[in-house]
Design a protein around this motif. Structure first.
Motif, PDB file in Angstrom:
ATOM      1  N   GLN A 113       2.407  18.682   1.921  1.00  0.00           N
ATOM      2  CA  GLN A 113       1.981  17.579   1.058  1.00  0.00           C
ATOM      3  C   GLN A 113       2.306  16.234   1.691  1.00  0.00           C
ATOM      4  OE1 GLN A 113       0.233  17.615  -1.778  1.00  0.00           O
ATOM      5  NE2 GLN A 113       0.007  19.820  -1.536  1.00  0.00           N
ATOM      6  N   LEU A 114       3.453  16.151   2.356  1.00  0.00           N
ATOM      7  CA  LEU A 114       3.826  14.895   3.015  1.00  0.00           C
ATOM      8  C   LEU A 114       2.913  14.623   4.199  1.00  0.00           C
ATOM      9  CD1 LEU A 114       7.719  15.298   2.947  1.00  0.00           C
ATOM     10  CD2 LEU A 114       6.192  14.405   1.189  1.00  0.00           C
ATOM     11  N   VAL A 115       2.559  15.687   4.928  1.00  0.00           N
ATOM     12  CA  VAL A 115       1.629  15.543   6.051  1.00  0.00           C
ATOM     13  C   VAL A 115       0.284  15.036   5.563  1.00  0.00           C
ATOM     14  CG1 VAL A 115       0.334  16.810   7.809  1.00  0.00           C
ATOM     15  CG2 VAL A 115       2.766  17.272   7.482  1.00  0.00           C
ATOM     16  N   ALA A 116      -0.171  15.572   4.439  1.00  0.00           N
ATOM     17  CA  ALA A 116      -1.465  15.158   3.897  1.00  0.00           C
ATOM     18  C   ALA A 116      -1.470  13.673   3.568  1.00  0.00           C
ATOM     19  CB  ALA A 116      -1.793  15.978   2.655  1.00  0.00           C
ATOM     20  N   MET A 117      -0.385  13.177   2.997  1.00  0.00           N
ATOM     21  CA  MET A 117      -0.325  11.763   2.658  1.00  0.00           C
ATOM     22  C   MET A 117      -0.273  10.879   3.896  1.00  0.00           C
ATOM     23  SD  MET A 117       1.973  11.240  -0.757  1.00  0.00           S
ATOM     24  CE  MET A 117       3.501  11.778  -0.019  1.00  0.00           C
ATOM     25  N   LEU A 118       0.530  11.288   4.861  1.00  0.00           N
ATOM     26  CA  LEU A 118       0.723  10.448   6.042  1.00  0.00           C
ATOM     27  C   LEU A 118      -0.443  10.532   7.011  1.00  0.00           C
ATOM     28  CD1 LEU A 118       4.511  11.065   6.787  1.00  0.00           C
ATOM     29  CD2 LEU A 118       3.464   9.109   5.663  1.00  0.00           C
ATOM     30  N   SER A 119      -1.287  11.567   6.906  1.00  0.00           N
ATOM     31  CA  SER A 119      -2.363  11.747   7.872  1.00  0.00           C
ATOM     32  C   SER A 119      -3.369  10.610   7.833  1.00  0.00           C
ATOM     33  CB  SER A 119      -3.074  13.085   7.634  1.00  0.00           C
ATOM     34  OG  SER A 119      -3.702  13.094   6.366  1.00  0.00           O
ATOM     35  N   ASP A 120      -3.542   9.998   6.662  1.00  0.00           N
ATOM     36  CA  ASP A 120      -4.426   8.842   6.617  1.00  0.00           C
ATOM     37  C   ASP A 120      -3.659   7.526   6.544  1.00  0.00           C
ATOM     38  OD1 ASP A 120      -3.702   9.724   3.964  1.00  0.00           O
ATOM     39  OD2 ASP A 120      -5.101   8.257   3.164  1.00  0.00           O
ATOM     40  N   PHE A 121      -2.452   7.563   5.974  1.00  0.00           N
ATOM     41  CA  PHE A 121      -1.688   6.329   5.795  1.00  0.00           C
ATOM     42  C   PHE A 121      -1.288   5.709   7.133  1.00  0.00           C
ATOM     43  CE2 PHE A 121       2.553   4.351   4.494  1.00  0.00           C
ATOM     44  CZ  PHE A 121       1.956   3.183   4.046  1.00  0.00           C
ATOM     45  N   ALA A 137       0.831  -1.203   0.000  1.00  0.00           N
ATOM     46  CA  ALA A 137       0.000   0.000   0.000  1.00  0.00           C
ATOM     47  C   ALA A 137       0.868   1.257   0.000  1.00  0.00           C
ATOM     48  CB  ALA A 137      -0.923  -0.010   1.210  1.00  0.00           C
ATOM     49  N   GLY A 138       1.959   1.242   0.762  1.00  0.00           N
ATOM     50  CA  GLY A 138       2.845   2.399   0.820  1.00  0.00           C
ATOM     51  C   GLY A 138       3.571   2.652  -0.489  1.00  0.00           C
ATOM     52  N   LEU A 139       3.944   1.588  -1.188  1.00  0.00           N
ATOM     53  CA  LEU A 139       4.675   1.748  -2.449  1.00  0.00           C
ATOM     54  C   LEU A 139       3.819   2.365  -3.541  1.00  0.00           C
ATOM     55  CD1 LEU A 139       6.743  -1.558  -2.563  1.00  0.00           C
ATOM     56  CD2 LEU A 139       7.597   0.763  -2.154  1.00  0.00           C
TER      57      LEU A 139
END
Length: 237
Positions: free
Chosen positions: A99-107, A14-16
């Motif tokens: 942008q990185l925060v946005a991705m990690l906030s749900d991941f 999922a991360g890749l």
């Protein structure tokens, strides 16, 4: 194959999807004919829809099932105000980390939920992994195009950074699997906290027509409105 290995591999896959989305975006920028304007807009909109699906179908339902209405509201509104503060702080720093925060906030919370689902014998683990993969691909695409325009990072550095972020997922999933499976209230609170952050970021960054110039208040209003509906739904059930 041991179950913890399945958890690790699913979270990694999922991360890749994040660097895979970035590679797709790079191909689009290098070869403008690679994607049509409609295709590009579809991917961006798909990313927003996937984020909403994470909130509506996974994070909020799982979160409210373990908490009282008061505690659910507390975690949710705390998440909204935290991301409101965080985005303002990042803007003052002129940082591309948003942008990185946005991705990690749900991941990250979804990866934790993936681990706890397998640890408790739940049936949502595989579905959650698939949803994470479908979200991370357009998120990686959107974030790459934004970062390449607004930061000094090279294309290679952005893709390497996204690949590094992909490794956070398996770590979070194993933390959920080994350490947090018995802490249902904490995991539920984390899901609601992240839900508010996702909702704030979607309304602030993906739904520009709801914004006022130089104001982040409308996006925070969306968080409060969602919280009101959340509590009302819990009270009438």
């Amino acid at each position: 194959m041991p179950e913890y290995v399945n958890v690790f591999l699913l979270a990694l896959l999922a991360g890749l999807a994040m660097p895979a989305g970035a590679i797709l975006a790079r191909a689009d920028l290098l070869h403008p004919a690679f994607l049509t304007a409609n295709s590009r807009c579809f991917i961006i909109a798909f990313g927003g829809g996937a984020l909403f699906s994470a909130v509506a179908l996974v994070l909020v339902p799982e979160g409210i099932s373990k908490l009282s209405p008061f505690n659910a509201a507390l975690y949710f509104i705390a998440g909204g105000f935290f991301f409101y503060w965080l985005e303002g702080w990042l803007k003052r720093l002129r940082s591309a980390a948003g942008q990185l925060v946005a991705m990690l906030s749900d991941f990250i919370p979804e990866a934790i939920a993936l681990g706890t689902a397998f640890a408790t014998g739940g049936q949502t683990g595989l579905i959650l992994a698939l949803m994470m993969l479908l979200q991370n691909l357009p998120e990686g695409f959107n974030a790459y195009e934004e970062l390449i325009k607004t930061s000094d990072f090279s294309a290679s550095k952005i893709i390497y950074a996204f690949s590094g972020l992909a490794l956070i997922g398996p770590v979070a999933a194993l933390i959920g699997y080994y350490l947090l499976a018995d802490m249902e209230a904490l995991v539920a609170g984390l899901m609601l906290f992240a839900s508010a952050g996702i909702l704030y970021l979607v309304f602030q960054d993906i739904a520009p027509e709801s914004k006022l110039i130089n104001s982040r208040i409308p996006a925070l209003g969306a968080v409060c409105g969602f919280m009101l509906g959340l509590v009302g739904n819990m009270l009438i059930q």
